[in-house]
Design a protein around this motif. Structure first.
Motif, PDB file in Angstrom:
ATOM      1  N   ALA A 116       0.763  -1.331  -0.061  1.00  0.00           N
ATOM      2  CA  ALA A 116      -0.008  -0.054   0.069  1.00  0.00           C
ATOM      3  C   ALA A 116       0.769   1.097  -0.061  1.00  0.00           C
ATOM      4  N   THR A 117       0.978   2.124  -1.027  1.00  0.00           N
ATOM      5  CA  THR A 117       1.689   3.242  -1.088  1.00  0.00           C
ATOM      6  C   THR A 117       0.924   4.436  -1.306  1.00  0.00           C
ATOM      7  N   THR A 118       1.492   5.687  -0.547  1.00  0.00           N
ATOM      8  CA  THR A 118       0.897   6.864  -0.557  1.00  0.00           C
ATOM      9  C   THR A 118       1.729   7.862  -1.252  1.00  0.00           C
ATOM     10  N   LYS A 119       1.203   8.795  -1.543  1.00  0.00           N
ATOM     11  CA  LYS A 119       1.757   9.977  -2.362  1.00  0.00           C
ATOM     12  C   LYS A 119       2.191   9.506  -3.983  1.00  0.00           C
ATOM     13  N   SER A 120       1.456   8.663  -4.330  1.00  0.00           N
ATOM     14  CA  SER A 120       1.668   7.826  -5.663  1.00  0.00           C
ATOM     15  C   SER A 120       1.040   8.523  -6.927  1.00  0.00           C
ATOM     16  N   LEU A 121       0.093   9.486  -6.491  1.00  0.00           N
ATOM     17  CA  LEU A 121      -0.757  10.034  -7.664  1.00  0.00           C
ATOM     18  C   LEU A 121      -0.174  11.584  -7.700  1.00  0.00           C
ATOM     19  N   THR A 122      -0.097  11.988  -8.971  1.00  0.00           N
ATOM     20  CA  THR A 122       0.150  13.504  -9.191  1.00  0.00           C
ATOM     21  C   THR A 122      -0.792  14.282  -9.963  1.00  0.00           C
ATOM     22  N   PRO A 123      -1.487  15.003  -9.540  1.00  0.00           N
ATOM     23  CA  PRO A 123      -2.400  15.679 -10.297  1.00  0.00           C
ATOM     24  C   PRO A 123      -1.922  16.364 -11.690  1.00  0.00           C
ATOM     25  N   ASN A 124      -2.469  16.314 -12.568  1.00  0.00           N
ATOM     26  CA  ASN A 124      -2.033  16.863 -13.990  1.00  0.00           C
ATOM     27  C   ASN A 124      -3.312  17.123 -14.908  1.00  0.00           C
ATOM     28  N   PRO A 125      -3.650  18.172 -15.218  1.00  0.00           N
ATOM     29  CA  PRO A 125      -2.856  19.342 -14.783  1.00  0.00           C
ATOM     30  C   PRO A 125      -2.896  19.823 -13.280  1.00  0.00           C
ATOM     31  N   GLU A 126      -1.903  20.702 -12.840  1.00  0.00           N
ATOM     32  CA  GLU A 126      -1.975  20.902 -11.399  1.00  0.00           C
ATOM     33  C   GLU A 126      -3.022  21.994 -10.939  1.00  0.00           C
TER      34      GLU A 126
END
Length: 500
Positions: free
Chosen positions: A158-168
């Motif tokens: 289980a991983t956190t902070k793996s998703l990055t908003p695009n566009p910001e």
């Protein structure tokens, strides 16, 4: 006055020869300094970096089936492995490598046997390979695997902070899209004979772009399937990139503090939780408009805005309260359900990407739901959870403060996971004499998999129930006796007559 002249021996030296040799001297000094610095850096690196070399390759992966679940904001990875012992001796240890940047995001890592017992396997963080920038984990099987035999087991991350908003940044009424990057194959120290990876997306299945391959690739509904691939060499990394729609808000609690106080005399468990919440989703590209927010109420479910929070409390929860930094908020509701109590909170303002909201709530509950006495061991056992209601959010840090009754001794903690810190201290409240026993548990990078029971056991004599009443009686007796003594003393001011 005579003038004294001092003559130096340097006056007879040929300065031209000295200046010619000066560059060579400077070069020699610099060379010695560089060599000393290099030697010190080498010794220092040996101390701070552990390099694991020549790990034994006793297995090969006959088959791996991996599923990556992207339906929530916490990414979960489930890998099924069938490994064969290719060594001439029985083996019990299997090594799992994780790239450094991936290991920093791992919040939970478990391994289980693929059998009827579903036995949980011990997982140990073995060390960091500074040469290849990988973290090595060791899984130990309960029984040795004979040469030529296979063992089936599963690994879950289980991983956190793996998703990055695009566009910001996005408009106020817009769909949020995020990016996810990982290895297309199972990252392994061993050869993989057969491998398959399935990526499960949110139900809408709206994908902007994703990595496609020329062969062994398919897509069905909200699933992207890579493989099967055959004979993959060890430590092969092939980047997989997916850009898709994720309408859920990316919620992170920066530092959750839970205060729990146990009262044997009142049979009560008092709980208070302080939440500093942050929305890590796409930010607004313009200022917030209340008018536009009211007009677009019908489509808020398709955006990343957060309007309400729900918390499941114990069935016996009572005296529920909720306050934020300003004060009490009327837009909160408490409802009784079968087996639980529901607390619904509506923040003062909707939360968009980059916004924060801080509040605390608390309640009292029957102690009998959480505490029981083990007569054989002569100990009280308190069953609590490190976190609760963690399905839709992750926690950067959690601090659990458990205050036990005054007189509790021999406190022990058992949990299905490790803590970053365990602190024993004293907590003083009204009419305490020696102080109440306080146990503080700290853990970072917490997800819903940590929403499991921990057991706090301690010894507590029934005679300590009298400690606080006796202390209260002694305090009142002292006050009354002091007042009686003071009342018996006459305070007068004498007057001295002066005769003239």
């Amino acid at each position: 006055m005579p003038i004294i002249r001092l003559h130096s021996g340097l006056a007879n030296i040929d300065h031209s020869i000295m200046y010619k040799k000066l560059p060579f001297c400077i070069f020699a000094v610099l060379l010695v300094c560089f060599a000393s610095t290099l030697a010190f850096a080498t010794e220092y690196n040996k101390e701070i970096a552990t390099t694991i070399v020549d790990l034994p390759v006793h297995f090969k992966n006959v088959k791996t089936i991996r599923t990556i679940d992207l339906r929530s904001t916490v990414v979960r990875e489930d890998i099924g492995i069938r490994a064969e012992n290719i060594d001439s001796q029985p083996q019990t240890e299997y090594y799992v490598p994780l790239p450094e940047e991936y290991d920093n995001k791992v919040a939970h890592f478990t391994a289980t046997l693929k059998s009827t017992s579903k036995e949980v396997l011990p997982v140990e963080k073995l060390g960091f390979d500074s040469t290849r920038k990988i973290q090595i984990y060791k899984i130990t099987f309960p029984e040795p695997v004979a040469p030529g035999s296979t063992v089936a087991f599963g690994i879950k991350f289980a991983t956190t902070k793996s998703l990055t908003p695009n566009p910001e940044t996005i408009p106020q009424v817009a769909r949020q899209h995020v990016e996810y990057t990982n290895n297309m194959f199972v990252y392994s120290l061993y050869v993989v004979e057969d491998s398959k990876t399935t990526v499960v997306l949110p139900p809408n299945g709206n994908v902007v772009t994703f990595t496609e391959t020329s062969e062994s690739f398919s897509r069905s509904g909200n699933k992207i399937i890579y493989g099967p691939y055959h004979h993959i060499d060890p430590l092969v990394y092939s980047e997989m990139h997916i850009h898709y729609e994720q309408s859920q808000p990316l919620l992170t609690v920066t530092n959750l503090v839970r205060d729990i106080q146990v009262s044997h005399m009142g049979g009560n468990l008092a709980v208070e939780e302080r939440y500093p919440l942050r929305h890590d989703g796409a930010r607004l590209e313009k200022q917030f408009s209340r008018v536009e927010f009211q007009q677009s109420a019908g489509v808020h479910d398709h955006t990343n805005v957060l309007k309400q929070l729900s918390f499941q409390l114990p069935a016996s929860a009572r005296d529920v309260y909720y306050r934020d930094d300003i004060g009490n908020v009327s837009t909160s509701h408490v409802r009784s359900q079968v087996g639980s109590t529901l607390l619904e909170i509506t923040p003062r303002y909707p939360l968009f990407g980059g916004w924060n909201y801080t509040w605390f709530h608390g309640y009292n509950a029957d102690l009998g739901e959480f505490l029981h006495y083990n007569k054989r061991a002569g100990r009280y056992i308190l069953n609590l959870k490190l976190v609760e209601n963690a399905k839709k959010m992750s926690f950067e840090h959690v601090k659990l403060n458990v205050v036990l009754p005054e007189g509790a001794t021999d406190v022990q903690v058992e949990a299905p996971f490790d803590f970053d810190g365990v602190t024993h201290s004293k907590h003083f409240t009204n009419l305490d004499t020696t102080g109440r026993y306080q146990l503080t548990l700290d853990k970072s990078n917490v997800v819903s998999e940590h929403e499991d029971f921990i057991q706090i056991s301690y010894k507590f004599s029934s005679t300590h129930h009298l400690q606080k009443p006796l202390a209260a009686c002694a305090a009142f007796f002292t006050i009354f006796m002091t007042s009686i003594l003071i009342s018996k003393v006459k305070f007068t001011i004498g007057v001295t007559q002066v005769r003239i």
